[in-house]
Design a protein around this motif. Structure first.
Motif, PDB file in Angstrom:
ATOM      1  N   LEU A 170      48.420  34.009  31.650  1.00 37.12           N
ATOM      2  CA  LEU A 170      49.538  34.636  32.350  1.00 37.12           C
ATOM      3  C   LEU A 170      50.788  33.808  32.073  1.00 37.12           C
ATOM      4  CD1 LEU A 170      47.835  35.341  35.817  1.00 37.12           C
ATOM      5  CD2 LEU A 170      48.212  36.983  33.959  1.00 37.12           C
ATOM      6  N   VAL A 171      51.882  34.460  31.749  1.00 39.98           N
ATOM      7  CA  VAL A 171      53.122  33.740  31.451  1.00 39.98           C
ATOM      8  C   VAL A 171      54.051  33.690  32.656  1.00 39.98           C
ATOM      9  CG1 VAL A 171      53.010  34.201  28.994  1.00 39.98           C
ATOM     10  CG2 VAL A 171      54.164  35.843  30.494  1.00 39.98           C
ATOM     11  N   GLU A 172      53.680  34.411  33.721  1.00 39.50           N
ATOM     12  CA  GLU A 172      54.459  34.390  34.958  1.00 39.50           C
ATOM     13  C   GLU A 172      53.547  34.767  36.117  1.00 39.50           C
ATOM     14  OE1 GLU A 172      57.452  37.486  35.062  1.00 39.50           O
ATOM     15  OE2 GLU A 172      56.347  38.625  33.546  1.00 39.50           O
ATOM     16  N   ASN A 173      53.996  34.528  37.331  1.00 44.07           N
ATOM     17  CA  ASN A 173      53.208  34.920  38.502  1.00 44.07           C
ATOM     18  C   ASN A 173      52.915  36.410  38.428  1.00 44.07           C
ATOM     19  OD1 ASN A 173      53.489  32.310  39.374  1.00 44.07           O
ATOM     20  ND2 ASN A 173      55.001  32.765  40.963  1.00 44.07           N
ATOM     21  N   SER A 174      51.649  36.775  38.598  1.00 45.62           N
ATOM     22  CA  SER A 174      51.261  38.172  38.367  1.00 45.62           C
ATOM     23  C   SER A 174      50.174  38.592  39.338  1.00 45.62           C
ATOM     24  CB  SER A 174      50.739  38.349  36.932  1.00 45.62           C
ATOM     25  OG  SER A 174      51.674  37.917  35.968  1.00 45.62           O
ATOM     26  N   GLU A 175      50.137  39.883  39.618  1.00 48.01           N
ATOM     27  CA  GLU A 175      49.012  40.491  40.330  1.00 48.01           C
ATOM     28  C   GLU A 175      48.039  40.994  39.275  1.00 48.01           C
ATOM     29  OE1 GLU A 175      48.529  44.559  42.625  1.00 48.01           O
ATOM     30  OE2 GLU A 175      49.589  43.094  43.875  1.00 48.01           O
ATOM     31  N   VAL A 176      46.813  40.462  39.300  1.00 51.06           N
ATOM     32  CA  VAL A 176      45.821  40.764  38.267  1.00 51.06           C
ATOM     33  C   VAL A 176      44.765  41.705  38.827  1.00 51.06           C
ATOM     34  CG1 VAL A 176      44.087  39.774  36.726  1.00 51.06           C
ATOM     35  CG2 VAL A 176      46.205  38.536  37.169  1.00 51.06           C
ATOM     36  N   ASN A 177      44.409  42.715  38.071  1.00 54.26           N
ATOM     37  CA  ASN A 177      43.392  43.678  38.498  1.00 54.26           C
ATOM     38  C   ASN A 177      42.272  43.757  37.471  1.00 54.26           C
ATOM     39  OD1 ASN A 177      44.701  45.029  40.938  1.00 54.26           O
ATOM     40  ND2 ASN A 177      46.314  45.187  39.404  1.00 54.26           N
ATOM     41  N   PHE A 178      41.028  43.726  37.951  1.00 53.67           N
ATOM     42  CA  PHE A 178      39.857  43.887  37.099  1.00 53.67           C
ATOM     43  C   PHE A 178      38.981  44.996  37.679  1.00 53.67           C
ATOM     44  CE2 PHE A 178      41.108  39.469  36.646  1.00 53.67           C
ATOM     45  CZ  PHE A 178      41.139  39.319  35.266  1.00 53.67           C
ATOM     46  N   LEU A 179      38.447  45.841  36.817  1.00 52.76           N
ATOM     47  CA  LEU A 179      37.534  46.903  37.243  1.00 52.76           C
ATOM     48  C   LEU A 179      36.284  46.843  36.372  1.00 52.76           C
ATOM     49  CD1 LEU A 179      36.796  49.495  38.823  1.00 52.76           C
ATOM     50  CD2 LEU A 179      37.959  50.792  37.005  1.00 52.76           C
ATOM     51  N   LEU A 180      35.123  46.680  37.008  1.00 51.07           N
ATOM     52  CA  LEU A 180      33.834  46.688  36.309  1.00 51.07           C
ATOM     53  C   LEU A 180      33.169  48.032  36.574  1.00 51.07           C
ATOM     54  CD1 LEU A 180      31.748  44.995  34.682  1.00 51.07           C
ATOM     55  CD2 LEU A 180      30.783  44.282  36.887  1.00 51.07           C
ATOM     56  N   SER A 181      32.890  48.798  35.516  1.00 50.57           N
ATOM     57  CA  SER A 181      32.385  50.161  35.703  1.00 50.57           C
ATOM     58  C   SER A 181      31.281  50.479  34.696  1.00 50.57           C
ATOM     59  CB  SER A 181      33.536  51.169  35.554  1.00 50.57           C
ATOM     60  OG  SER A 181      34.114  51.092  34.259  1.00 50.57           O
ATOM     61  N   ASP A 182      30.719  51.678  34.846  1.00 53.94           N
ATOM     62  CA  ASP A 182      29.686  52.210  33.945  1.00 53.94           C
ATOM     63  C   ASP A 182      28.436  51.336  33.913  1.00 53.94           C
ATOM     64  OD1 ASP A 182      31.288  54.385  33.249  1.00 53.94           O
ATOM     65  OD2 ASP A 182      32.248  53.271  31.630  1.00 53.94           O
ATOM     66  N   LEU A 183      28.045  50.783  35.064  1.00 53.21           N
ATOM     67  CA  LEU A 183      26.830  49.977  35.161  1.00 53.21           C
ATOM     68  C   LEU A 183      25.604  50.880  35.261  1.00 53.21           C
ATOM     69  CD1 LEU A 183      27.998  47.320  37.788  1.00 53.21           C
ATOM     70  CD2 LEU A 183      27.750  46.958  35.322  1.00 53.21           C
ATOM     71  N   SER A 184      24.532  50.516  34.528  1.00 58.86           N
ATOM     72  CA  SER A 184      23.254  51.213  34.678  1.00 58.86           C
ATOM     73  C   SER A 184      22.277  50.390  35.521  1.00 58.86           C
ATOM     74  CB  SER A 184      22.643  51.497  33.300  1.00 58.86           C
ATOM     75  OG  SER A 184      22.441  50.299  32.571  1.00 58.86           O
ATOM     76  N   GLU A 185      22.563  49.095  35.698  1.00 60.37           N
ATOM     77  CA  GLU A 185      21.816  48.197  36.574  1.00 60.37           C
ATOM     78  C   GLU A 185      22.847  47.343  37.317  1.00 60.37           C
ATOM     79  OE1 GLU A 185      18.585  48.001  37.084  1.00 60.37           O
ATOM     80  OE2 GLU A 185      17.790  49.253  35.464  1.00 60.37           O
ATOM     81  N   PRO A 186      22.447  46.675  38.421  1.00 56.19           N
ATOM     82  CA  PRO A 186      23.416  45.845  39.139  1.00 56.19           C
ATOM     83  C   PRO A 186      24.034  44.767  38.258  1.00 56.19           C
ATOM     84  CG  PRO A 186      21.467  46.198  40.481  1.00 56.19           C
ATOM     85  CD  PRO A 186      21.153  46.749  39.122  1.00 56.19           C
ATOM     86  N   GLY A 187      25.336  44.589  38.372  1.00 54.60           N
ATOM     87  CA  GLY A 187      26.066  43.556  37.654  1.00 54.60           C
ATOM     88  C   GLY A 187      27.180  43.032  38.532  1.00 54.60           C
ATOM     89  N   GLN A 188      27.837  41.968  38.103  1.00 59.79           N
ATOM     90  CA  GLN A 188      28.848  41.354  38.950  1.00 59.79           C
ATOM     91  C   GLN A 188      29.948  40.753  38.080  1.00 59.79           C
ATOM     92  OE1 GLN A 188      27.222  38.575  41.751  1.00 59.79           O
ATOM     93  NE2 GLN A 188      29.005  38.635  43.095  1.00 59.79           N
ATOM     94  N   ILE A 189      31.149  40.640  38.660  1.00 58.13           N
ATOM     95  CA  ILE A 189      32.271  40.017  37.971  1.00 58.13           C
ATOM     96  C   ILE A 189      32.887  38.977  38.889  1.00 58.13           C
ATOM     97  CG2 ILE A 189      33.844  41.844  38.757  1.00 58.13           C
ATOM     98  CD1 ILE A 189      35.418  41.443  36.160  1.00 58.13           C
ATOM     99  N   ASN A 190      33.343  37.846  38.318  1.00 61.50           N
ATOM    100  CA  ASN A 190      34.081  36.882  39.112  1.00 61.50           C
ATOM    101  C   ASN A 190      35.224  36.297  38.290  1.00 61.50           C
ATOM    102  OD1 ASN A 190      32.383  35.221  37.536  1.00 61.50           O
ATOM    103  ND2 ASN A 190      32.510  33.571  39.027  1.00 61.50           N
ATOM    104  N   LEU A 191      36.191  35.713  38.991  1.00 60.08           N
ATOM    105  CA  LEU A 191      37.398  35.159  38.394  1.00 60.08           C
ATOM    106  C   LEU A 191      37.378  33.654  38.622  1.00 60.08           C
ATOM    107  CD1 LEU A 191      40.257  35.693  37.148  1.00 60.08           C
ATOM    108  CD2 LEU A 191      41.080  35.952  39.513  1.00 60.08           C
ATOM    109  N   LEU A 192      37.674  32.867  37.602  1.00 59.76           N
ATOM    110  CA  LEU A 192      37.596  31.417  37.752  1.00 59.76           C
ATOM    111  C   LEU A 192      38.658  30.729  36.911  1.00 59.76           C
ATOM    112  CD1 LEU A 192      35.910  30.290  34.989  1.00 59.76           C
ATOM    113  CD2 LEU A 192      34.107  31.555  36.150  1.00 59.76           C
ATOM    114  N   VAL A 193      38.839  29.431  37.170  1.00 58.06           N
ATOM    115  CA  VAL A 193      39.783  28.608  36.423  1.00 58.06           C
ATOM    116  C   VAL A 193      39.136  27.248  36.182  1.00 58.06           C
ATOM    117  CG1 VAL A 193      40.877  27.722  38.529  1.00 58.06           C
ATOM    118  CG2 VAL A 193      42.160  27.728  36.388  1.00 58.06           C
ATOM    119  N   ASP A 194      39.456  26.636  35.052  1.00 61.79           N
ATOM    120  CA  ASP A 194      38.887  25.319  34.702  1.00 61.79           C
ATOM    121  C   ASP A 194      39.937  24.249  34.997  1.00 61.79           C
ATOM    122  OD1 ASP A 194      37.294  23.321  33.707  1.00 61.79           O
ATOM    123  OD2 ASP A 194      37.599  23.813  31.594  1.00 61.79           O
TER     124      ASP A 194
END
Length: 201
Positions: A170-194
């Motif tokens: 990101l080059v500036e302060n931003s509102e970030v959106n993620f959408l995880l779709s089209d799952l055939s089995e349970p799955g998960q998404i997470n956001l992280l920083v190092d």
């Protein structure tokens, strides 16, 4: 044929390719399991065919995730196509798309009174990949660059590829959106920083 009834003593097929490799052997009361180890250098459609049975036998495909030489419950990838293998001597087959790596085929019998010869035929056909698979660690995550307009990525996770990581900026302060779709089995998404930059979550 040497003793090949463990992962560590498996018959080394080497790099599996489009030319079928044939192995004629025996399983039964004194030799319940035969293991064959093979490698794939790229994503491939793998075909394993078990034929020539005179008594019921079975084949399965597996991977040794933790490298301990022991088949754990989560390391079986797929069994053959015959549901009631205990009463059938039909040919059995496994056809599966696999990423590059090391795998084992296991031919065996569940009944110590059943003795049978067999022929195992193994081959692999490379599968073209449109985009490289997202990495499964911070250091080899897919770099999608500066995040801006909507981007869409289609891939798969599962027993052989548990995590897909994507790196963005990101080059500036931003509102970030993620959408995880089209799952055939349970799955998960997470956001992280190092924070400390050590490449470890």
């Amino acid at each position: 044929m040497p003793d090949n009834n463990t992962l560590t003593t498996a018959v080394p097929i080497g790099l599996l390719g489009q030319t079928p490799q044939l192995f004629e052997e025996f399983v039964g009361s004194i030799d319940r399991n035969d293991f064959y180890r093979f490698e794939l250098s790229e994503n491939s459609d793998v075909t394993l065919l078990l034929s020539g049975l005179s008594e019921p036998g079975q084949i399965n495909l597996l991977v040794d995730f933790d490298g301990d030489g022991i088949v754990d419950s989560n390391e079986d990838i797929e069994y053959d196509t015959i549901a009631d293998f205990s009463n059938s001597i039909e040919n059995r087959s496994i056809v599966r798309t696999l990423p590059a790596g090391t795998y084992w085929a296991n031919v065996y019998t569940d009944d110590s009174d059943q003795n049978t010869g067999y022929t195992l035929t193994a081959s692999a056909t490379p599968v073209a990949s449109v985009t490289p698979d997202p990495g499964n660690s911070l250091s080899d995550a897919r770099d999608i660059g500066v995040l801006g307009s909507e981007q869409v990525f289609s891939d798969a996770v599962g027993s052989l590829d548990r995590n897909d990581l994507y790196r963005f900026e990101l080059v500036e302060n931003s509102e970030v959106n993620f959408l995880l779709s089209d799952l055939s089995e349970p799955g998960q998404i997470n956001l992280l920083v190092d924070f400390d930059g050590d490449g470890i979550v």
